[in-house]
Design an enzyme around this catalytic site. Sequence first.
Site, PDB file in Angstrom:
ATOM      1  N   TYR B 147      27.429 109.646 106.604  1.00  0.00           N
ATOM      2  CA  TYR B 147      26.570 108.537 106.036  1.00  0.00           C
ATOM      3  C   TYR B 147      25.237 108.827 105.440  1.00  0.00           C
ATOM      4  O   TYR B 147      24.860 110.112 106.071  1.00  0.00           O
ATOM      5  CB  TYR B 147      26.405 107.446 106.864  1.00  0.00           C
ATOM      6  CG  TYR B 147      25.594 107.612 108.276  1.00  0.00           C
ATOM      7  CD1 TYR B 147      24.203 107.278 108.053  1.00  0.00           C
ATOM      8  CD2 TYR B 147      26.298 107.992 109.494  1.00  0.00           C
ATOM      9  CE1 TYR B 147      23.640 107.620 109.251  1.00  0.00           C
ATOM     10  CE2 TYR B 147      25.580 108.467 110.421  1.00  0.00           C
ATOM     11  CZ  TYR B 147      24.055 108.029 110.378  1.00  0.00           C
ATOM     12  OH  TYR B 147      23.430 108.096 111.582  1.00  0.00           O
ATOM     13  N   HIS B 162      27.971 110.397 118.927  1.00  0.00           N
ATOM     14  CA  HIS B 162      27.016 110.818 119.820  1.00  0.00           C
ATOM     15  C   HIS B 162      27.678 110.976 121.265  1.00  0.00           C
ATOM     16  O   HIS B 162      28.714 110.177 121.484  1.00  0.00           O
ATOM     17  CB  HIS B 162      26.138 109.766 119.789  1.00  0.00           C
ATOM     18  CG  HIS B 162      25.389 109.401 118.503  1.00  0.00           C
ATOM     19  ND1 HIS B 162      24.102 110.115 118.250  1.00  0.00           N
ATOM     20  CD2 HIS B 162      25.509 109.043 117.127  1.00  0.00           C
ATOM     21  CE1 HIS B 162      23.718 109.800 117.066  1.00  0.00           C
ATOM     22  NE2 HIS B 162      24.852 109.098 116.449  1.00  0.00           N
TER      23      HIS B 162
END
Lengths: 194, 242
Positions: B147, B162
Amino acid sequence: MTKLRESPSQTAGPYVHIGCMPNAAGIGGVFPADLGAEMVNDQTLGERMTLILRVFDGEGAPMTDAVVEIWQADANGIYPGGEQGDPNFTGWGRQPADQEGAFTFHTIRPGTVPFADGRMQAPHVSLWIVARGINLGLNTRVYLPEDAAEHAADPVLSLVDPARRETLIARKGNSGYAIDIHLQGAHETVFFDI
Amino acid sequence: MSDTGPFLPRDRVWHPAALAPAYRSSVLRSPTKPLVAFPNSLSETSGPAFGHDMIGPLDHDLIRNFAAPGESALGPRLIVHGRVVDENGKGVPGALVEVWQANAGGRYRHKNEGYIAPLDPNFAGCGRVITGEDGAYRFLTIQPGAYPWPNGPNSWRPAHIHFSLFGGGFAQRLITQMYFEGDPLIPLCPIVNAIPDKAAVAQLVATLDMENTAPMDALCYRFDIVLRGRGQTLFENRMEGA
């Protein structure tokens, strides 16, 4: 024995709340509650304490996208997890900022715990701060203003430049203890390599 | 090896520096004064513990944990697995692993996110697992998309997941990111490049693991994570006659 290397840190990024506190981020129904949101219950031993933190960047702007975790001993100075710890106290809290940038923890006043060499440490709360722009989580501590005598003998505070010790000591406010964490600038908070 | 002793010092040259100017957000959010070091006490060597009973049956399954009944998240289906070990190579059992990620189009489910790519109504993007006795973990998800982000004029994050990790001590707390083998965006990313050593970056790149795919169902990536290890205590040194 070959020693492995620690996995390198990366920033938690601006959307850390999705993974660490989805309910607070508006994502309901995946986990029943956010971990670390509640540290005490009605049976927890000790003096109730509200701790309000604010975190500011180098331009003095409040960091509303950060996440703060705290870890502390129970009222008797025992870290939770062992047989002797208060079973009604988690010791660990995790909070996002509210819209004004305040991280609020409802906890108890910690007891004293020994340092590595056996000397006693002043009552303190350990902090870990992550956010967008922070590449490796920042460690610091909060001490409480009534303990000035213990501060003078505290093994960690004694390693800190006397002019900077005040950055680690909370002030007593109307709604509890408060402390401002400054990542940069004239009042830059002392951060630790633990 | 002690399960309660002090941790080996953290190599802060191996980790990214606080100030990495090409990652613009780090400029105003990096301390400028040196860190103050002190020996680990119980405040650093102890940490919160989480029980397996805390984990719900779909917590590890991002494909289904937000989906309507009978639905599932859109995107290439993945198994992500590995081991959490310490620097001594010992598995870390009972470690809480929390993960979060964008959907297949690179869109996060977050109020501050304004990317044009749409949300997937069946995907939240969060999951968690606790490692087993040997430090192993495993979760199911979809391949996240790259992104764009407002850093440079045309900055794109590589596809990533993450990871937030708890070992046994508060000083082991770690947040990092997992990248995907062969992604050409990895060497272009200023967040990745905040890590000075290419060998350290390589440690964050998950490898395709064809041996552990679910045939006709999901591809598999392997991602091992290393947390700080405990040093030997003086007592142990004496016991070994060192």
